[in-house]
Design a protein around this motif. Sequence first.
Motif, PDB file in Angstrom:
ATOM      1  N   SER A  48     -15.979  18.194 -26.599  1.00  0.00           N
ATOM      2  CA  SER A  48     -16.803  17.002 -26.341  1.00  0.00           C
ATOM      3  C   SER A  48     -16.038  15.747 -26.703  1.00  0.00           C
ATOM      4  N   ALA A  49     -16.270  14.699 -25.926  1.00  0.00           N
ATOM      5  CA  ALA A  49     -15.666  13.402 -26.223  1.00  0.00           C
ATOM      6  C   ALA A  49     -16.598  12.540 -27.054  1.00  0.00           C
ATOM      7  N   SER A  50     -17.813  13.040 -27.323  1.00  0.00           N
ATOM      8  CA  SER A  50     -18.784  12.221 -28.080  1.00  0.00           C
ATOM      9  C   SER A  50     -19.722  13.141 -28.847  1.00  0.00           C
ATOM     10  N   THR A  51     -21.008  13.108 -28.502  1.00  0.00           N
ATOM     11  CA  THR A  51     -21.991  13.910 -29.210  1.00  0.00           C
ATOM     12  C   THR A  51     -21.908  15.379 -28.773  1.00  0.00           C
ATOM     13  N   MET A  52     -22.617  16.238 -29.487  1.00  0.00           N
ATOM     14  CA  MET A  52     -22.607  17.667 -29.162  1.00  0.00           C
ATOM     15  C   MET A  52     -23.526  17.933 -27.969  1.00  0.00           C
ATOM     16  N   GLN A  53     -23.021  18.713 -27.015  1.00  0.00           N
ATOM     17  CA  GLN A  53     -23.810  19.114 -25.857  1.00  0.00           C
ATOM     18  C   GLN A  53     -23.803  20.640 -25.725  1.00  0.00           C
ATOM     19  N   SER A  54     -24.614  21.144 -24.810  1.00  0.00           N
ATOM     20  CA  SER A  54     -24.689  22.578 -24.576  1.00  0.00           C
ATOM     21  C   SER A  54     -24.442  22.861 -23.096  1.00  0.00           C
ATOM     22  N   PHE A  55     -23.426  23.664 -22.812  1.00  0.00           N
ATOM     23  CA  PHE A  55     -22.986  23.985 -21.452  1.00  0.00           C
ATOM     24  C   PHE A  55     -23.706  25.249 -20.995  1.00  0.00           C
ATOM     25  N   TRP A  56     -24.473  25.159 -19.887  1.00  0.00           N
ATOM     26  CA  TRP A  56     -25.260  26.306 -19.431  1.00  0.00           C
ATOM     27  C   TRP A  56     -25.311  26.365 -17.916  1.00  0.00           C
ATOM     28  N   ILE A  57     -24.927  27.513 -17.366  1.00  0.00           N
ATOM     29  CA  ILE A  57     -25.087  27.810 -15.941  1.00  0.00           C
ATOM     30  C   ILE A  57     -25.983  29.040 -15.867  1.00  0.00           C
ATOM     31  N   PRO A  58     -27.298  28.885 -15.724  1.00  0.00           N
ATOM     32  CA  PRO A  58     -28.236  30.006 -15.826  1.00  0.00           C
ATOM     33  C   PRO A  58     -27.925  31.175 -14.895  1.00  0.00           C
ATOM     34  N   SER A  59     -27.439  30.903 -13.692  1.00  0.00           N
ATOM     35  CA  SER A  59     -27.170  31.978 -12.739  1.00  0.00           C
ATOM     36  C   SER A  59     -25.960  32.821 -13.122  1.00  0.00           C
ATOM     37  N   LEU A  60     -25.073  32.275 -13.960  1.00  0.00           N
ATOM     38  CA  LEU A  60     -23.822  32.958 -14.268  1.00  0.00           C
ATOM     39  C   LEU A  60     -23.710  33.446 -15.702  1.00  0.00           C
ATOM     40  N   GLY A  61     -24.460  32.864 -16.633  1.00  0.00           N
ATOM     41  CA  GLY A  61     -24.344  33.304 -18.019  1.00  0.00           C
ATOM     42  C   GLY A  61     -25.138  32.441 -18.970  1.00  0.00           C
ATOM     43  N   GLY A  62     -24.902  32.669 -20.266  1.00  0.00           N
ATOM     44  CA  GLY A  62     -25.627  31.952 -21.301  1.00  0.00           C
ATOM     45  C   GLY A  62     -24.969  30.638 -21.659  1.00  0.00           C
ATOM     46  N   GLN A  63     -25.586  29.920 -22.579  1.00  0.00           N
ATOM     47  CA  GLN A  63     -25.098  28.597 -22.960  1.00  0.00           C
ATOM     48  C   GLN A  63     -24.116  28.689 -24.120  1.00  0.00           C
ATOM     49  N   LYS A  64     -23.277  27.633 -24.240  1.00  0.00           N
ATOM     50  CA  LYS A  64     -22.382  27.504 -25.381  1.00  0.00           C
ATOM     51  C   LYS A  64     -22.201  26.023 -25.688  1.00  0.00           C
ATOM     52  N   TYR A  65     -22.046  25.711 -26.969  1.00  0.00           N
ATOM     53  CA  TYR A  65     -21.971  24.313 -27.382  1.00  0.00           C
ATOM     54  C   TYR A  65     -20.570  23.741 -27.179  1.00  0.00           C
ATOM     55  N   SER A  66     -20.534  22.447 -26.878  1.00  0.00           N
ATOM     56  CA  SER A  66     -19.277  21.695 -26.836  1.00  0.00           C
ATOM     57  C   SER A  66     -19.334  20.641 -27.932  1.00  0.00           C
ATOM     58  N   MET A  67     -18.273  20.583 -28.753  1.00  0.00           N
ATOM     59  CA  MET A  67     -18.257  19.696 -29.915  1.00  0.00           C
ATOM     60  C   MET A  67     -16.943  18.952 -29.991  1.00  0.00           C
ATOM     61  N   ALA A  68     -17.006  17.714 -30.453  1.00  0.00           N
ATOM     62  CA  ALA A  68     -15.800  16.900 -30.600  1.00  0.00           C
ATOM     63  C   ALA A  68     -14.895  17.513 -31.663  1.00  0.00           C
ATOM     64  N   ASN A  69     -13.579  17.411 -31.429  1.00  0.00           N
ATOM     65  CA  ASN A  69     -12.574  17.904 -32.370  1.00  0.00           C
ATOM     66  C   ASN A  69     -12.652  19.411 -32.579  1.00  0.00           C
ATOM     67  N   ALA A  70     -13.195  20.121 -31.594  1.00  0.00           N
ATOM     68  CA  ALA A  70     -13.294  21.582 -31.668  1.00  0.00           C
ATOM     69  C   ALA A  70     -13.281  22.143 -30.259  1.00  0.00           C
ATOM     70  N   GLU A  71     -12.983  23.434 -30.143  1.00  0.00           N
ATOM     71  CA  GLU A  71     -12.967  24.088 -28.835  1.00  0.00           C
ATOM     72  C   GLU A  71     -13.708  25.420 -28.901  1.00  0.00           C
ATOM     73  N   THR A  72     -14.641  25.609 -27.987  1.00  0.00           N
ATOM     74  CA  THR A  72     -15.319  26.886 -27.826  1.00  0.00           C
ATOM     75  C   THR A  72     -14.942  27.466 -26.472  1.00  0.00           C
ATOM     76  N   GLN A  73     -15.121  28.778 -26.334  1.00  0.00           N
ATOM     77  CA  GLN A  73     -14.639  29.463 -25.132  1.00  0.00           C
ATOM     78  C   GLN A  73     -15.761  30.264 -24.505  1.00  0.00           C
ATOM     79  N   LEU A  74     -15.829  30.247 -23.176  1.00  0.00           N
ATOM     80  CA  LEU A  74     -16.865  30.967 -22.448  1.00  0.00           C
ATOM     81  C   LEU A  74     -16.263  31.582 -21.181  1.00  0.00           C
TER      82      LEU A  74
END
Length: 335
Positions: free
Chosen positions: A167-193
């Motif tokens: 994330s470039a700012s606040t925390m968000q949640s990435f979700w594509i319901p047809s393809l899978g579950g959600q995962k958070y995006s956070m500044a200064n960190a990386e999550t993988q989906l």
Amino acid sequence: MKASKLSLVLTTLLGAVLLSGCENNMVVFQPQGPAARSILDLINFSLVMMFAIIIIVFALFGFIVWKYREKKENLDYEPPEEHGNTVLEIIWTLIPIIIVVALTIPTVKTIYALDKIPKGYEEKEPLVVNVTSADWKWIFSYPEQGIETVNYVNIPEDRPIDFRLTSASTMQSFWIPSLGGQKYSMANAETQLYLVADNPGSYMGRNTNFNGKGYAEMEFEVQSQTQKDFDKWVKEVKATAPKLSEKEYEKMLEPSHLGRKTFSNTHLDWVDHSKGQSQNYIKPELYKREHGYPGKIFKEEKLETDHNQHGTDHSQHGNMNEETNDSHGGEHNGH
């Protein structure tokens, strides 16, 4: 009494008739990829378990109410005083434990499986897509192809996609319901989906984490294409799309809604928000334009400075006490 019961029945029937015309578009129950199917299997298993529990509980409730109801022949019956039944207490303690374990095992197995490339696709090389969320837009970077899109992402079908979220700012949640579950995006960190789309098609994605006034419209489209069409699209973008400048990118990160944009380079050339560089692009004072009040960044350095100042004050205070004790000692010696 009869009138109130009749009113309740009529209200229920009317509600059923009115709601029957509503669109039933529950995309979670229409999976278009292996990750989404795994989640649906878990949902269905949980629903069956809960439905079975409800049936058993209500059946026992009805049986007990009927069996021990008041009748003419037991009007004067008084049950004997009892101090508990060890067998029954063990049974109704073990049953909830068994239910929790039965729900926990498939849940944990599914969660851990979703952190890996879907089964059956291990031999296929994943396509890496860096996802950067900002208020209130989604930025997709293709480091291998050297292109970038805003508010839409094209992917090849039947191939694992390695989404790397930050994330470039606040925390968000990435979700594509047809393809899978959600995962958070956070500044200064990386999550993988990891996600896979079985067939070509269009799927909607969105942010599911409330992050201000523009949260509801923070959506994007996922366009699944054949590998041939995807390669063709990449070539067209590299040949026709404009270059993204750092100044334009900085402007793009301001809290706002944007349409779709396409660029023939990526912002990863000068900044990667997963590696601690977001603070140079966050401007909390701009939130006043959207929310009516400015944002604020809390810095740990200030807390450390305050702590050091307190330490200095204590040290000075200790020196003053020593000096005072010495002077008192001199006075006593004088006496």
